[in-house]
Design an enzyme around this catalytic site. Structure first.
Site, PDB file in Angstrom:
ATOM      1  N   PHE A  83      14.853  53.144  -6.519  1.00 43.46           N
ATOM      2  CA  PHE A  83      15.673  54.346  -6.439  1.00 43.46           C
ATOM      3  C   PHE A  83      14.988  55.415  -5.587  1.00 43.46           C
ATOM      4  O   PHE A  83      15.630  56.086  -4.774  1.00 43.46           O
ATOM      5  CB  PHE A  83      15.944  54.898  -7.846  1.00 43.46           C
ATOM      6  CG  PHE A  83      16.990  55.975  -7.875  1.00 43.46           C
ATOM      7  CD1 PHE A  83      18.326  55.665  -7.726  1.00 43.46           C
ATOM      8  CD2 PHE A  83      16.631  57.306  -8.049  1.00 43.46           C
ATOM      9  CE1 PHE A  83      19.304  56.654  -7.750  1.00 43.46           C
ATOM     10  CE2 PHE A  83      17.594  58.305  -8.069  1.00 43.46           C
ATOM     11  CZ  PHE A  83      18.936  57.979  -7.925  1.00 43.46           C
ATOM     12  N   HIS A 128      20.556  69.022 -17.975  1.00 43.67           N
ATOM     13  CA  HIS A 128      20.706  68.421 -16.646  1.00 43.67           C
ATOM     14  C   HIS A 128      21.545  69.314 -15.743  1.00 43.67           C
ATOM     15  O   HIS A 128      21.203  69.524 -14.569  1.00 43.67           O
ATOM     16  CB  HIS A 128      21.355  67.039 -16.765  1.00 43.67           C
ATOM     17  CG  HIS A 128      21.830  66.468 -15.468  1.00 43.67           C
ATOM     18  ND1 HIS A 128      20.964  66.077 -14.455  1.00 43.67           N
ATOM     19  CD2 HIS A 128      23.098  66.253 -14.992  1.00 43.67           C
ATOM     20  CE1 HIS A 128      21.666  65.638 -13.420  1.00 43.67           C
ATOM     21  NE2 HIS A 128      22.963  65.730 -13.718  1.00 43.67           N
ATOM     22  N   GLN A 139      12.456  52.626 -11.078  1.00 45.43           N
ATOM     23  CA  GLN A 139      12.374  53.880 -10.322  1.00 45.43           C
ATOM     24  C   GLN A 139      11.913  53.670  -8.885  1.00 45.43           C
ATOM     25  O   GLN A 139      12.238  54.464  -8.002  1.00 45.43           O
ATOM     26  CB  GLN A 139      11.411  54.842 -11.024  1.00 45.43           C
ATOM     27  CG  GLN A 139      11.860  55.236 -12.422  1.00 45.43           C
ATOM     28  CD  GLN A 139      13.254  55.834 -12.443  1.00 45.43           C
ATOM     29  OE1 GLN A 139      13.502  56.873 -11.834  1.00 45.43           O
ATOM     30  NE2 GLN A 139      14.184  55.185 -13.130  1.00 45.43           N
ATOM     31  N   HIS A 172      22.678  63.142 -19.420  1.00 46.14           N
ATOM     32  CA  HIS A 172      23.807  63.940 -18.935  1.00 46.14           C
ATOM     33  C   HIS A 172      24.205  64.983 -19.984  1.00 46.14           C
ATOM     34  O   HIS A 172      25.214  64.857 -20.666  1.00 46.14           O
ATOM     35  CB  HIS A 172      24.997  63.044 -18.582  1.00 46.14           C
ATOM     36  CG  HIS A 172      24.796  62.243 -17.340  1.00 46.14           C
ATOM     37  ND1 HIS A 172      24.492  60.898 -17.370  1.00 46.14           N
ATOM     38  CD2 HIS A 172      24.828  62.600 -16.030  1.00 46.14           C
ATOM     39  CE1 HIS A 172      24.361  60.452 -16.118  1.00 46.14           C
ATOM     40  NE2 HIS A 172      24.561  61.463 -15.297  1.00 46.14           N
ATOM     41  N   ASP A 215      21.458  66.850  -7.445  1.00 45.65           N
ATOM     42  CA  ASP A 215      21.865  66.048  -8.598  1.00 45.65           C
ATOM     43  C   ASP A 215      20.968  64.830  -8.793  1.00 45.65           C
ATOM     44  O   ASP A 215      20.760  64.382  -9.932  1.00 45.65           O
ATOM     45  CB  ASP A 215      23.320  65.621  -8.413  1.00 45.65           C
ATOM     46  CG  ASP A 215      23.896  64.914  -9.624  1.00 45.65           C
ATOM     47  OD1 ASP A 215      23.454  65.204 -10.755  1.00 45.65           O
ATOM     48  OD2 ASP A 215      24.807  64.082  -9.449  1.00 45.65           O
ATOM     49  N   HIS A 239      29.601  69.880 -12.783  1.00 46.69           N
ATOM     50  CA  HIS A 239      29.662  68.561 -12.145  1.00 46.69           C
ATOM     51  C   HIS A 239      29.578  67.386 -13.116  1.00 46.69           C
ATOM     52  O   HIS A 239      30.007  66.279 -12.791  1.00 46.69           O
ATOM     53  CB  HIS A 239      28.571  68.423 -11.070  1.00 46.69           C
ATOM     54  CG  HIS A 239      27.235  68.035 -11.600  1.00 46.69           C
ATOM     55  ND1 HIS A 239      26.371  68.931 -12.194  1.00 46.69           N
ATOM     56  CD2 HIS A 239      26.605  66.836 -11.634  1.00 46.69           C
ATOM     57  CE1 HIS A 239      25.271  68.315 -12.562  1.00 46.69           C
ATOM     58  NE2 HIS A 239      25.380  67.035 -12.239  1.00 46.69           N
ATOM     59  N   ASP A 240      29.039  67.580 -14.324  1.00 48.16           N
ATOM     60  CA  ASP A 240      28.971  66.493 -15.303  1.00 48.16           C
ATOM     61  C   ASP A 240      29.539  66.915 -16.655  1.00 48.16           C
ATOM     62  O   ASP A 240      29.247  66.275 -17.675  1.00 48.16           O
ATOM     63  CB  ASP A 240      27.527  66.019 -15.486  1.00 48.16           C
ATOM     64  CG  ASP A 240      27.128  64.934 -14.488  1.00 48.16           C
ATOM     65  OD1 ASP A 240      28.015  64.171 -14.074  1.00 48.16           O
ATOM     66  OD2 ASP A 240      25.946  64.874 -14.114  1.00 48.16           O
TER      67      ASP A 240
END
Length: 346
Positions: A259, A23, A256, A19, A205, A61-62
């Protein structure tokens, strides 16, 4: 705008493996690819204010992300969790940090991108940005996927009706009761367009696993390393270790696999009814590689969201590198910079 972007970039922590400012740039570029490469903008026809809001949402956003997720904030009773009552903790903090630069008593005129906007437009843009950033909270993910499917169906129905009405329009331009219905339809179409648009930002995202293998693997490693640093901290604090955060037990490929199959795949499949499939297969290959540089694909293999073959290549690569000595026991950096804590003030 340049001053604003530079100010926001400084508030991303470079020491975060995942983050960080790269990113943020990657999400912004991926969203741009979805709007341009997938013809998203041409199909949706968002208003200029909607487009501005979603792109600015991707930028902020982050911002100020501490490298520890919402689960950690809540279980550790952090200051920001207490400030936001455990509700979308980080997402609310990102928004507050960004808007303090633009609004209120501590706004900085040198970065104020709202300076020349009308009051009503500022209020609308802020409202849309809030919706977009709050929409990145993964606790609302599955509801978002279900909602966007319904919204795309509504959008297509409204678009077809509008086209039919336009085609049947006569030379009589006098006012009729139908004009009121048309205005109502236009407003509903605008609202539905925005819901799809900020869903696309959420998709951008979490899109790492939808990119080509070389990019996806790098981002997976960065994400896991940040998770593991959180898990190390949780163990030291005597807190429950968050899912996927134990560096001694988590398997890279297995982490992963789920996800990709249960999050990424359905996320982009939901957009198949809206965006041309051939465009989907060609627009996700670029983007940042995690080190700040952009890459072009080295071959013609691209992702088909209805086919897991590319996902399987990613998992195979993760398994190969895992077997060849990838370690879960990297040394942990101690990033206790007290000055950085000011960004979390309520």
């Amino acid at each position: 705008m340049t001053n604003f972007l530079r100010a926001i970039e400084k508030d991303y922590f470079e020491e975060n493996p995942y983050h960080n400012n790269t990113h943020a740039a990657d999400v912004l570029q991926t969203l741009h690819a979805m709007l341009q490469g997938m013809d998203g903008e041409a199909i949706l026809k968002p208003t200029s204010l909607q487009l501005l809001a979603v792109l600015l949402g991707a930028v902020i956003h982050d911002v100020g992300h501490p490298g520890y997720n919402n689960f950690f904030q809540q279980s550790s009773h952090s200051d920001i969790a207490l400030c936001y009552n455990d509700q979308s903790v980080l997402e609310n903090m990102h928004l507050a940090l960004a808007f303090r630069k633009l609004l209120g008593g501590k706004k900085k005129e040198t970065v104020n991108i709202f300076a020349n906007m009308e009051t009503e437009d500022i209020a609308t843009c802020r409202k849309l940005m809030i919706q977009a950033v709050l929409g990145t909270d993964m606790s609302t993910h599955f509801q978002s996927v279900n909602d966007v499917k319904k919204n795309i169906a509504i959008f297509q129905k409204k678009k077809q009706k509008k086209k039919k009405d336009d085609d049947e329009e006569t030379s009589n331009n006098s006012y009729t009761d139908d004009d009121d219905d048309e205005d109502e339809d236009d407003e509903e179409l605008k609202t539905t367009t925005w819901k799809i648009l900020h869903y696309m930002m959420h998709a951008a995202d979490i899109s790492n696993g939808a990119k080509r293998k070389e990019i996806a693997v790098q981002w997976a490693d960065r994400c896991l390393e940040e998770f593991f640093q959180q898990g190390d901290t949780e163990q030291k604090m005597g807190l429950p270790v968050s899912p996927l955060c134990d560096r001694h037990t988590v398997s890279r490929p297995e982490s992963q696999s789920g996800f990709i199959e249960f999050i990424i795949q359905p996320t982009f499949e939901a957009l198949e009814g809206l965006l041309p499939k051939e465009k989907q297969r060609s627009s996700m290959n670029g983007g940042s590689n995690g080190n700040g540089s952009s890459s072009r694909p080295s071959d013609n293999k691209v992702l088909s969201f209805g086919d897991l073959s590319i996902h399987e290549e990613i998992l195979e690569e993760l398994q190969r590198s895992n077997n060849s000595g990838w370690s879960n026991d990297d040394d942990e950096d101690d990033n206790d910079d007290e000055d950085s804590q000011s960004v979390y003030d309520c």
